[in-house]
Design a protein around this motif. Structure first.
Motif: not given
Ligand SMILES: [Zn+2]
Length: 174
Positions: A93, A95, A109, A112, A130, A133
């Motif tokens: 995704g 970021i 972000s 994602s 997340c 992440t």
């Protein structure tokens, strides 16, 4: 970014895929989200920690090796920019890492893989989700700023899995 030649650095050897000589695993959202759901449902917090630490460790080691090889990436800013490009090219995704420095900061972000995958399979959550992440961020920052594993705490204060506008991560150094 001119420092990195994707055509020569993204390579295949049979069924194995490499980025800059490092083997990478490729999974779709069915695998990634089922893995997360299973870990959360069966192990709770321990499962979340497992996801976080796995992503952190893989990224800390991988990006440390990457930055050692790519000496053209001299400044922390250029390393963070390259990391965001790799996040995007890996299919994770978008970021934005520019709001963070050695001490910490805020990371946004707006899009994602894990958010889209979770919402498609399980719908909205009551808690931020997340975890991968968060671990990815911790590992990258430890590689960029030459810190040991566990140095950064990453809290997700807003998450699109909870209908927030974007995922927001607060980074704090130990
Ligand atoms: Zn999120």
């Amino acid at each position: 970014m001119t420092a990195f030649n994707w055509q020569s650095e993204l390579a295949r050897d049979g069924s194995r895929v490499f980025v800059a000589g490092l083997p990478v695993a490729m999974h779709c959202h069915h695998y990634n989200i089922n893995l997360q759901k299973t870990l959360e449902d069966t192990l709770g917090d321990e499962g979340i920690q497992l996801l976080f630490h796995s992503a952190e460790e893989a990224n800390r080691i991988g990006f440390t090796s990457f930055f050692n090889e790519y000496r053209q990436l001299k400044t922390n800013k250029s390393k963070l920019e390259m990391a965001a490009v790799i996040y995007q090219n890996s299919g994770f995704g978008i970021i934005h890492l520019q709001g963070v420095n050695r001490q910490g900061g805020t990371i946004l972000s707006p899009s994602s893989h894990h958010v889209t995958g979770w919402l498609a399979k399980h719908g909205l959550r009551d808690t931020p989700g997340c975890h991968f992440t968060r671990g990815w961020i911790a590992g990258v920052l430890e590689a960029v700023f030459d810190k040991p594993a566990g140095h950064y705490t990453i809290e997700e204060t807003h998450c699109k899995m909870m209908r927030d506008k974007e995922c927001v991560f607060q980074v704090t150094g130990v």
